[in-house]
Scaffold this active site. Sequence first.
Site, PDB file in Angstrom:
ATOM      1  N   ARG A 161       0.679  -1.358  -0.014  1.00 64.29           N
ATOM      2  CA  ARG A 161      -0.085   0.135  -0.067  1.00 64.29           C
ATOM      3  C   ARG A 161       0.904   1.153   0.189  1.00 64.29           C
ATOM      4  O   ARG A 161       1.744   1.435   0.897  1.00 64.29           O
ATOM      5  CB  ARG A 161      -0.911  -0.111   1.172  1.00 64.29           C
ATOM      6  N   TYR A 173      -3.224  11.138   6.708  1.00 65.00           N
ATOM      7  CA  TYR A 173      -3.489   9.800   7.198  1.00 65.00           C
ATOM      8  C   TYR A 173      -2.310   8.869   6.451  1.00 65.00           C
ATOM      9  O   TYR A 173      -1.870   9.091   5.344  1.00 65.00           O
ATOM     10  CB  TYR A 173      -4.686   9.535   6.655  1.00 65.00           C
ATOM     11  N   ASP A 224      -5.109   3.941   0.301  1.00 65.21           N
ATOM     12  CA  ASP A 224      -6.190   3.998   1.075  1.00 65.21           C
ATOM     13  C   ASP A 224      -6.806   5.359   0.953  1.00 65.21           C
ATOM     14  O   ASP A 224      -5.760   6.431   1.526  1.00 65.21           O
ATOM     15  CB  ASP A 224      -5.778   3.623   2.393  1.00 65.21           C
ATOM     16  N   HIS A 226      -9.422   6.578   2.730  1.00 66.20           N
ATOM     17  CA  HIS A 226      -9.683   6.561   4.117  1.00 66.20           C
ATOM     18  C   HIS A 226     -11.240   7.574   4.192  1.00 66.20           C
ATOM     19  O   HIS A 226     -11.277   8.590   5.054  1.00 66.20           O
ATOM     20  CB  HIS A 226      -8.744   7.343   5.082  1.00 66.20           C
ATOM     21  N   GLU A 250      -9.093   1.960  -1.735  1.00 61.76           N
ATOM     22  CA  GLU A 250      -9.681   1.462  -0.519  1.00 61.76           C
ATOM     23  C   GLU A 250     -10.593   2.687   0.137  1.00 61.76           C
ATOM     24  O   GLU A 250      -9.998   3.787  -0.064  1.00 61.76           O
ATOM     25  CB  GLU A 250      -8.763   1.111   0.552  1.00 61.76           C
ATOM     26  N   GLU A 276     -13.617  -1.914   6.534  1.00 64.99           N
ATOM     27  CA  GLU A 276     -12.971  -2.068   7.830  1.00 64.99           C
ATOM     28  C   GLU A 276     -13.820  -1.454   8.991  1.00 64.99           C
ATOM     29  O   GLU A 276     -13.654  -1.980   9.972  1.00 64.99           O
ATOM     30  CB  GLU A 276     -11.635  -1.469   7.713  1.00 64.99           C
ATOM     31  N   ARG A 297     -13.691  -5.546   3.084  1.00 63.14           N
ATOM     32  CA  ARG A 297     -12.649  -5.419   4.063  1.00 63.14           C
ATOM     33  C   ARG A 297     -13.078  -5.620   5.792  1.00 63.14           C
ATOM     34  O   ARG A 297     -12.495  -5.473   6.435  1.00 63.14           O
ATOM     35  CB  ARG A 297     -11.841  -4.244   3.879  1.00 63.14           C
ATOM     36  N   GLU A 353      -4.325  -7.663   4.659  1.00 60.46           N
ATOM     37  CA  GLU A 353      -3.429  -6.561   5.105  1.00 60.46           C
ATOM     38  C   GLU A 353      -2.932  -6.890   6.377  1.00 60.46           C
ATOM     39  O   GLU A 353      -3.236  -7.808   7.312  1.00 60.46           O
ATOM     40  CB  GLU A 353      -4.454  -5.356   5.762  1.00 60.46           C
ATOM     41  N   TRP A 416     -12.176  11.759   8.959  1.00 58.88           N
ATOM     42  CA  TRP A 416     -10.461  11.365   9.418  1.00 58.88           C
ATOM     43  C   TRP A 416     -10.202   9.908   8.634  1.00 58.88           C
ATOM     44  O   TRP A 416      -9.490   9.892   7.852  1.00 58.88           O
ATOM     45  CB  TRP A 416     -10.299  11.151  10.864  1.00 58.88           C
TER      46      TRP A 416
END
Length: 416
Positions: A161, A173, A224, A226, A250, A276, A297, A353, A416
Amino acid sequence: MSPLKPAPTKAGAALPITGATVVVTCPGRNFVTLKITTADGVYGLGDATLNGREMAVVAYLQDHVCPLLIGKDAHRIEDMWQFLYRGAYWRGGPVGMTAIAAVDVALWDIKAKVAGLPLYQLLGGACREGVTVYGHANGETIADTIAEAKRYQAMGYKAVRLQTGVPGLADTYGVSADKMFYEPAAAGLPQESVWSTNAYMRVVPELFAAAREELGWDIELLHDVHHRLTPIEAGRLGRDLEPFRPFWLEDATPAENQAAFRTIRHHTTTPLAVGEIFSSIWSCKQLIEEQLIDYVRATVVHAGGISHLRKIAALADLYQVRTGCHGATDLSPVSMAAALHFGMSVPNFGLQEYMRHTPETDAVFPHAYSFDQGMLHPGDTPGLGVDLDEDLAAAHPYRRAYLPVNRLEDGTMFNW
């Protein structure tokens, strides 16, 4: 009694639960572990960590769940899952589902130890030789990130990643001072970061262009977002990245509105991964059934344990959606082992991951899983293959920590 040498149990006989304790430890970061003990001395472990809200799960377990376990048959895993889910009336949510997951995984650990088999054998046996994993390469600049990616390549990783700093922003991030053991939660009140979508959208395609130039095409590259883009912004970014063939993009946009991923699908062929923070199959039902994502995920510890994650994987398999379980360092080695046994056994595994734990964490949670040439194997120790050094855990007391929060440049609260 050693968890590796359980007392013999008569086939079909009930196995009463005699104890359920919650262990909180902080070997550099907080972990919550549920330990369930049975009448014959066999015990199982379940991860109950919810980053930044750990003690909420501790209270739920200690005050509400643990008293319900005593005297129950440890072998009746599905019945216990339904009892804790339906019996609470207030269903779902990250706190409740994390607690249920801890019970579920601990009971699977017990069942496999009693059987004398590694857990993946009870889940149907191995579908592959090992679980392919990806690492996290990050840096303040594109050059720094690519240098880290080369380090992962040298370690044998086949997938990495990529996260880089965004020019003009003080922090971003996924970018950390400690490149191997990233931990965003910190003591004190939450850190407030500033975010600029325009600056971010400019730098990510540059990162991937440089990465393909330097790393070649024999390594899978991931990124990612996020949850920070609108659907149309995510579609634009996915389209911009298409020439560089990312393995997945992601968390491109918040998934509470699952239909939002239709917009992204209309604008890019870049594979999409999300989940996630999902806590149940209902969080991803539409995403899977409409084939709006390519990888789900959802993780063992936050999506109701192995029992529920298998249901998610089974639904996903019908629609050619593969798994890509979350595996950050805010999940303990107990959860990592559970994810590996799960990943070994499901037919539609995609990618796992793998953020490495610190030596201090590994000492508290000695484990049988191992890394070799880009893959992890859970090992063949009966059960999960993870133990808990309670004396060492007690030497690392809990420290309250919060994840950061984000604001736009004008001060507006943001994701975030």
